[in-house]
Scaffold this active site. Structure first.
Site, PDB file in Angstrom:
ATOM      1  N   GLY A   1      23.311 -22.453 -11.490  1.00 29.95           N
ATOM      2  CA  GLY A   1      24.721 -22.797 -11.603  1.00 29.95           C
ATOM      3  C   GLY A   1      25.206 -22.793 -13.037  1.00 29.95           C
ATOM      4  O   GLY A   1      24.899 -21.879 -13.796  1.00 29.95           O
TER       5      GLY A   1
ATOM      6  N   ARG B   1      20.876 -11.761 -10.160  1.00 29.71           N
ATOM      7  CA  ARG B   1      20.274 -12.007  -8.843  1.00 29.71           C
ATOM      8  C   ARG B   1      19.716 -10.730  -8.217  1.00 29.71           C
ATOM      9  O   ARG B   1      18.741 -10.788  -7.457  1.00 29.71           O
ATOM     10  CB  ARG B   1      21.294 -12.675  -7.918  1.00 29.71           C
ATOM     11  CG  ARG B   1      21.469 -14.143  -8.267  1.00 29.71           C
ATOM     12  CD  ARG B   1      22.477 -14.837  -7.408  1.00 29.71           C
ATOM     13  NE  ARG B   1      22.312 -16.280  -7.494  1.00 29.71           N
ATOM     14  CZ  ARG B   1      23.177 -17.162  -7.008  1.00 29.71           C
ATOM     15  NH1 ARG B   1      24.272 -16.746  -6.411  1.00 29.71           N
ATOM     16  NH2 ARG B   1      22.951 -18.446  -7.101  1.00 29.71           N
TER      17      ARG B   1
ATOM     18  N   LYS C   1      30.216 -34.615 -12.966  1.00 30.76           N
ATOM     19  CA  LYS C   1      30.271 -35.859 -12.188  1.00 30.76           C
ATOM     20  C   LYS C   1      28.944 -36.549 -11.962  1.00 30.76           C
ATOM     21  O   LYS C   1      27.941 -35.902 -11.667  1.00 30.76           O
ATOM     22  CB  LYS C   1      30.886 -35.558 -10.820  1.00 30.76           C
ATOM     23  CG  LYS C   1      32.344 -35.222 -10.927  1.00 30.76           C
ATOM     24  CD  LYS C   1      32.917 -35.002  -9.554  1.00 30.76           C
ATOM     25  CE  LYS C   1      34.427 -34.816  -9.632  1.00 30.76           C
ATOM     26  NZ  LYS C   1      34.969 -34.425  -8.332  1.00 30.76           N
TER      27      LYS C   1
ATOM     28  N   GLY D   1      22.745 -25.177  -6.313  1.00 31.14           N
ATOM     29  CA  GLY D   1      22.612 -26.249  -5.321  1.00 31.14           C
ATOM     30  C   GLY D   1      21.161 -26.457  -4.911  1.00 31.14           C
ATOM     31  O   GLY D   1      20.693 -27.587  -4.769  1.00 31.14           O
TER      32      GLY D   1
END
Ligand code: AMP
Length: 397
Positions: free
Chosen positions: A354, A37, A201, A377
């Site tokens: 992520g 980053r 999920k 996200g």
């Protein structure tokens, strides 16, 4: 193309430029363990320095929950950034972020100087997009640049609130690049377009599945979320991850795929284990063959082939979420196979941030992908078709 003003549209010579960066890097014992980053922020910073701006950088780091936490200080980032930029990045260590150190340092700046403020989440107002802190941040600068894609899906003081109190708010190169790559891949893809979704999920990726079914030619579903789809087809999944509340949703999505003519693929075989552990007993079973006491932790060899085959002719691929518990070597083969397939094809390959980005980098395929997003996200919300508040707040072209 992104319809927002960027650092190319402004003149920053002699001006104080507040740059919201994403310096939310992993730290271990005060050492930065992954500086991707920081490196990703350099093009914008170098451009603004070369143009003679006075750079005041800010970022959040972790979740200090509105109070100073020394282990979440940005001091190590200032030190490493100084090395990467080849010039001093002065750290303004105010626990209230915009304090006497920051103000004095900002007042003393020459053109091309760089200072870094303390972790913006030391202030409780930051994540509430409070007016006072937004005004304080704005008071430091003449111009605001948002280059923090990783927080673009949040409306906080340092990326959204502050823009209400400055005349000029533009995006940086990283933000522009992220939006251009993700936007083109999703809204203007060269076809065939394939999306690969995995991870734990279904519930966290509902809107992504729904939105992507309107866009893609093939949708591949692997990882823990696949078992809810298998169960919805009436198959046994043993002790695998299952979200019983989402069975109807999974059915609905399979119906939608049929209606839209989307090729929806789920695993045809599974690597199962008798415990959630790398040292568990392991075997491979066919679809419908997962017994009680066993849990699926990776896609099987036939599925690896099936998925690789579906990717062969793809021209655009978007990937979010690992195919199995890749953190454990015995369950990494599926994720590696997909990364290999992407590395080999002649396509635009976009990796959501992520876990998928971490997997691709850890497994050594980072430089083989067209674009690896810096925002987990944020890239997910982008794939959901949502407008990102951090982008929306910048001035239109
Ligand atoms: P997500 O944040 O939803 O992308 O989930 C990523 C996590 O899903 C990783 O930590 C994986 O270990 C985990 N995961 C992937 N496949 C499975 C699986 N079959 N069972 C349990 N966890 C899984």
């Amino acid at each position: 193309m992104l319809n927002k003003k960027s650092v190319d549209d402004i003149n920053v010579k002699g001006k104080k430029v507040l740059v919201r960066c994403d310096f939310n890097v992993p730290l271990q014992d005060g050492k930065i363990t992954d500086e991707n980053r920081l490196v990703a922020a350099l093009p914008t910073l170098k451009k603004l320095i070369a143009d003679g701006g006075k750079l005041i950088l800010c970022s959040h780091l972790g979740k200090p929950k509105g109070e100073p936490k020394p282990e979440l200080s940005l001091a190590p980032v200032a030190a490493r950034l100084s090395e990467l930029l080849g010039q001093e990045v002065k750290f303004a260590a105010d626990d209230n972020v915009v304090g006497p150190n920051a103000k004095a340092a900002a007042d003393a700046m020459q053109d091309g100087d760089v200072i870094l403020l303390q972790n913006t989440r030391y202030r409780a107002e930051e994540t509430k997009n409070g007016e006072e802190f937004s005004k304080e941040l704005a008071s430091l600068c003449d111009v605001f640049v948002n280059d923090a894609f990783g927080t673009a899906h949040r409306a906080h003081c340092s990326n959204v609130g502050v823009t209400q109190f400055v005349d000029t708010a533009v995006v940086g190169y990283l933000m522009q690049k992220e939006i251009d790559f993700l936007g083109n891949a999703v809204n203007n893809p060269e076809r065939p377009m394939v999306a690969i979704l995995g991870g734990a999920k279904v519930s966290s990726k509902i809107s992504v599945i729904n939105n992507l079914l309107d866009k893609v030619d093939t949708l591949i579903i692997g990882g823990g979320m696949a078992y809810t789809f298998m169960k919805a087809l009436g198959e046994e999944v043993g002790d695998s991850l299952l979200e019983a509340d989402y069975l109807d949703y999974a059915k609905e999505m399979m119906d939608k795929a049929k209606e839209k003519g989307v090729n929806l693929l789920i695993p045809v075989d599974t690597v199962v284990a008798d415990d959630f552990s790398n040292d568990a007993n392991i075997k491979t079973v066919e679809r419908g063959g997962i017994e009680a006491g066993w849990q699926g932790l990776d896609i099987g060899p036939k599925t690896r082939e099936l998925f690789a085959d579906a990717l062969k002719d793809a021209k655009t691929v978007v990937w979010n979420g690992p195919m199995g518990c890749f953190e454990m070597p015995n369950f990494a083969a599926g994720t590696i196979a997909v990364a290999e397939a992407l590395a080999e094809i002649d396509a635009t390959t976009i990796i959501g941030g992520g876990d998928s980005a971490a997997a691709v980098n850890q497994l050594g395929f980072g430089d083989k992908m067209t674009h690896i997003s810096t925002g987990g996200g944020a890239s997910l919300e982008f794939l959901e078709g949502k407008e990102l508040p951090g982008v929306a707040a910048a001035n239109d072209k």
